[in-house]
Design an enzyme around this catalytic site. Structure first.
Site, PDB file in Angstrom:
ATOM      1  N   GLU A 120      24.876 -27.232 -19.927  1.00 42.52           N
ATOM      2  CA  GLU A 120      23.911 -27.999 -19.338  1.00 42.52           C
ATOM      3  C   GLU A 120      22.639 -28.507 -19.661  1.00 42.52           C
ATOM      4  O   GLU A 120      22.108 -27.492 -20.279  1.00 42.52           O
ATOM      5  CB  GLU A 120      23.462 -26.937 -17.371  1.00 42.52           C
ATOM      6  CG  GLU A 120      24.457 -26.153 -16.844  1.00 42.52           C
ATOM      7  CD  GLU A 120      24.845 -27.946 -16.433  1.00 42.52           C
ATOM      8  OE1 GLU A 120      24.766 -28.453 -15.667  1.00 42.52           O
ATOM      9  OE2 GLU A 120      26.362 -27.545 -15.139  1.00 42.52           O
ATOM     10  N   CYS A 128      14.859 -30.111 -16.306  1.00 46.42           N
ATOM     11  CA  CYS A 128      16.027 -30.633 -16.672  1.00 46.42           C
ATOM     12  C   CYS A 128      16.773 -32.356 -15.825  1.00 46.42           C
ATOM     13  O   CYS A 128      16.530 -33.379 -16.956  1.00 46.42           O
ATOM     14  CB  CYS A 128      17.507 -30.419 -16.970  1.00 46.42           C
ATOM     15  SG  CYS A 128      18.385 -29.657 -15.214  1.00 46.42           S
TER      16      CYS A 128
HETATM   17  P1  NAD Z   1      16.337 -24.857 -26.221  1.00 51.74           P
HETATM   18  O1  NAD Z   1      18.550 -25.671 -26.465  1.00 51.74           O
HETATM   19  O2  NAD Z   1      15.968 -25.199 -27.269  1.00 51.74           O
HETATM   20  O3  NAD Z   1      17.213 -23.475 -26.145  1.00 51.74           O
HETATM   21  C1  NAD Z   1      17.594 -22.857 -24.841  1.00 51.74           C
HETATM   22  C2  NAD Z   1      18.117 -21.839 -25.274  1.00 51.74           C
HETATM   23  O4  NAD Z   1      18.995 -21.563 -26.675  1.00 51.74           O
HETATM   24  C3  NAD Z   1      17.243 -20.185 -25.720  1.00 51.74           C
HETATM   25  O5  NAD Z   1      17.507 -19.825 -25.263  1.00 51.74           O
HETATM   26  C4  NAD Z   1      17.625 -20.082 -27.157  1.00 51.74           C
HETATM   27  O6  NAD Z   1      17.334 -19.284 -28.092  1.00 51.74           O
HETATM   28  C5  NAD Z   1      19.159 -20.786 -27.384  1.00 51.74           C
HETATM   29  N1  NAD Z   1      19.419 -21.067 -28.928  1.00 51.74           N
HETATM   30  C6  NAD Z   1      18.481 -22.342 -29.420  1.00 51.74           C
HETATM   31  N2  NAD Z   1      19.940 -22.156 -30.403  1.00 51.74           N
HETATM   32  C7  NAD Z   1      20.718 -21.709 -30.837  1.00 51.74           C
HETATM   33  C8  NAD Z   1      22.200 -21.968 -31.583  1.00 51.74           C
HETATM   34  N3  NAD Z   1      22.393 -22.788 -32.692  1.00 51.74           N
HETATM   35  N4  NAD Z   1      23.037 -21.407 -30.361  1.00 51.74           N
HETATM   36  C9  NAD Z   1      22.851 -21.109 -29.460  1.00 51.74           C
HETATM   37  N5  NAD Z   1      21.987 -20.795 -28.672  1.00 51.74           N
HETATM   38  C10 NAD Z   1      21.092 -21.168 -28.907  1.00 51.74           C
HETATM   39  O7  NAD Z   1      16.327 -25.408 -24.387  1.00 51.74           O
HETATM   40  P2  NAD Z   1      14.587 -25.573 -24.211  1.00 51.74           P
HETATM   41  O8  NAD Z   1      13.713 -26.323 -25.229  1.00 51.74           O
HETATM   42  O9  NAD Z   1      14.671 -23.375 -24.213  1.00 51.74           O
HETATM   43  O10 NAD Z   1      14.883 -26.022 -22.769  1.00 51.74           O
HETATM   44  C11 NAD Z   1      14.650 -27.118 -22.143  1.00 51.74           C
HETATM   45  C12 NAD Z   1      15.984 -27.936 -22.218  1.00 51.74           C
HETATM   46  O11 NAD Z   1      17.044 -27.580 -21.329  1.00 51.74           O
HETATM   47  C13 NAD Z   1      16.016 -29.725 -21.471  1.00 51.74           C
HETATM   48  O12 NAD Z   1      16.332 -30.531 -22.720  1.00 51.74           O
HETATM   49  C14 NAD Z   1      16.025 -29.768 -20.160  1.00 51.74           C
HETATM   50  O13 NAD Z   1      16.922 -30.550 -19.932  1.00 51.74           O
HETATM   51  C15 NAD Z   1      17.369 -28.307 -20.681  1.00 51.74           C
HETATM   52  N6  NAD Z   1      17.690 -27.721 -19.154  1.00 51.74           N
HETATM   53  C16 NAD Z   1      19.279 -28.208 -19.169  1.00 51.74           C
HETATM   54  C17 NAD Z   1      20.014 -27.397 -17.420  1.00 51.74           C
HETATM   55  C18 NAD Z   1      20.681 -28.550 -16.987  1.00 51.74           C
HETATM   56  O14 NAD Z   1      20.990 -27.027 -15.595  1.00 51.74           O
HETATM   57  N7  NAD Z   1      21.429 -29.189 -16.963  1.00 51.74           N
HETATM   58  C19 NAD Z   1      18.412 -26.975 -16.806  1.00 51.74           C
HETATM   59  C20 NAD Z   1      17.629 -26.448 -17.198  1.00 51.74           C
HETATM   60  C21 NAD Z   1      17.276 -27.528 -18.997  1.00 51.74           C
END
Ligand code: NAD
Length: 483
Positions: free
Chosen positions: A253, A287
């Site tokens: 997502e 998002c």
């Molecule tokens: P991010 O991708 O930086 O981090 C998300 C999670 O992934 C965190 O828990 C982080 O620690 C972990 N992570 C980081 N590197 C990783 C790796 N290499 N492998 C596995 N996990 C890893 O995202 P963010 O900045 O925390 O969140 C914002 C983003 O999330 C925005 O782009 C937003 O649109 C998206 N989002 C999408 C939805 C949806 O339902 N489509 C909902 C909410 C947020």
């Protein structure tokens, strides 16, 4: 972001634990958590390393056998108890959520209440055995089996809701879980784990805070069968690449750049508050927030003026103040990104109708900002700004608006606004997105699938589709001839 060595001497709130195999445990490393309304560290929690992850995955694997053997009804009863716990602790969890995330306290309460309601809704969906065919000789059934251990990785913008949705889907369908929140917002998820300790049998739900590296280890771990990931497109691609090593199932997502197309027949004053809220709620850190508005030239000026009026009225502040409508940006990295986009917007000649000045005060505050006259190739239009800076773009031909709305690698959601909902529905269906709304934006529910097209994701959450992503289809073909 990565973990620091644990130091319990500082005067911070430290009443947080990991949940592993039904035990609340500490660890040798820790994370400092900042209140984005002040910019100051206010809490410290344990951070899991590889050893804690191995223990949690081991506990989840051991618990999977008896948990998967329960009936859907028994597991639905446990989910119902989880929802009751969420509601009973709504106020204390909401306060913690606002302190770590920044959103207004009423919206934190809503997030927790919505999590409870959506969980109950999902756990009421039946997954029956499907009879594909039957005749005198043979019966062929399609059944669904749990996958095993599901690793859930969540972002910082809605930590409770984005944990509780995938958690419910995984547990209700008979899997066990290792859940990892964002290092920016680990606290409310750890508290949730603590509150749910006696709701699920030991090992069924494990909660580990940790850095980004912990997320990566989860995606590589041979004891994890599926990753349910919510976060950015860039990280989602890393998750998919890393999950390939063990052919894990993935649900992704990811981010969006949702367009709202506003047709020539709307009343600008009626739609403006709805568009503004859908763009700026949680200070744009959603998002499926509206991130681009395409407005017909006939109503363009009036709509821009009405949106600017909304932005000027918006009460921005600490989310703990009940008067606050829009809180800070959640973390410094994201704040600097949005400030950078705002500076670029000014540099390329975008006209700021309201907002636009970043206050000199502690905390990561950016006021809701309405931008006109901005080029389609600008960062503000092309990127996911994930902040309260909203471009309003003009169109004269609706086909051109649809083409521009679709001219992106994102494909999460979009909306069309009109006095004539059926006219709008025909246009909405042409958007290359997972969800196309008419005269609304951000409407989701437990029984409606949600997920992204293009680079906004893979797979769906919620509904029977989302539940089945946590299960392996299995054909049972019975030749009725006795042997
Ligand atoms: P991010 O991708 O930086 O981090 C998300 C999670 O992934 C965190 O828990 C982080 O620690 C972990 N992570 C980081 N590197 C990783 C790796 N290499 N492998 C596995 N996990 C890893 O995202 P963010 O900045 O925390 O969140 C914002 C983003 O999330 C925005 O782009 C937003 O649109 C998206 N989002 C999408 C939805 C949806 O339902 N489509 C909902 C909410 C947020």
């Amino acid at each position: 972001m990565s973990a620091q060595p644990f130091d319990s001497s500082a005067n911070l709130r430290t009443d947080f634990s990991l949940l592993i195999g039904g035990e609340l445990t500490r660890s040798s490393a820790s994370l400092d958590v900042i209140n984005p309304a002040t910019g100051a560290v206010f809490a410290r929690c344990p951070a899991a390393g590889r050893a804690e992850l191995d223990r949690a995955v081991g506990a989840a694997r051991r618990a999977a056998e008896s948990w998967s053997a329960l009936s859907f009804a028994d597991r639905a009863a446990a989910i119902k108890r989880m929802s009751a716990v969420l509601r009973a602790n709504q106020d204390s969890l909401a306060e913690l959520l606002t302190r770590e995330q920044g959103k207004p306290i009423g919206q934190s309460r809503d997030e927790i209440g919505r999590g409870a309601t959506q969980s109950e809704g999902m756990a009421a969906i039946a997954i029956p055995v499907e009879k594909l065919s039957e005749d005198a000789e043979r019966r062929i059934e399609l059944r669904y089996r749990p996958l095993g251990v599901v690793g859930i990785i969540t972002p910082w913008n809605a930590p409770i809701n984005l944990a509780v949705g995938p958690l419910t889907a995984a547990l209700y369908t008979g899997n066990t879980v290792v859940l990892k929140p964002s290092p920016y917002t680990p606290l409310s998820t750890l508290k949730l784990g603590e509150l749910l300790r006696d709701v699920f049998p030991p090992g069924v739900l494990n909660v580990l805070a940790g850095g980004d590296d912990l997320g990566q280890w989860m995606t590589e771990h041979s004891g994890v069968d599926k990753i349910s990931f919510t976060g950015s497109v860039a990280t989602g691609k890393k998750v998919m690449a890393s999950a390939a090593g063990t052919l894990k199932r993935v649900t992704l997502e990811l981010g969006g750049n949702d367009a709202a197309i506003v047709l020539d027949d709307v009343d600008p004053k009626t739609v403006a508050p709805k568009l503004f809220f859908a763009a700026c709620v949680n200070s744009g850190q959603v998002c499926m927030a509206i991130k681009r508005i395409y407005a017909h030239e006939r109503i363009y000026d009036d709509l821009c003026a009405a949106l600017a009026e909304e932005a000027r009225k918006a009460r921005v502040g600490d989310g703990l103040d009940p008067q606050t409508q829009y809180g800070p940006i959640q973390n410094k990295m994201q704040y600097e990104k949005v400030v950078g986009i705002l500076e670029d917007t000014k540099r390329v000649g975008g006209r700021i109708l309201a907002g636009g000045e970043v206050p000199k005060r502690p905390g990561y505050f950016i006021p809701p900002t309405i931008v006109t006259g901005i080029d389609e190739s600008s960062r503000l239009v092309r990127e996911e700004q994930f902040g309260p800076v909203v471009p309003v773009l003009k169109f004269s031909d609706v086909n051109d608006a649809v083409r521009r709305a679709n001219d992106t690698r994102f494909g999460l959601a979009g909306s069309v606004w009109s006095h004539d909902p059926e006219r709008a529905a025909t246009i909405a269906a042409r958007l290359e997105v997972g969800t196309a709304w008419v005269n609304q934006h951000r409407a989701t529910s437990a029984t409606v699938p949600f997920g992204g097209a293009k680079e906004s994701g893979l797979g769906r959450q919620y509904s029977v589709l989302g539940l089945k992503e946590n299960m392996e289809p299995q054909v049972v073909s019975v030749l009725k001839q006795p042997m």
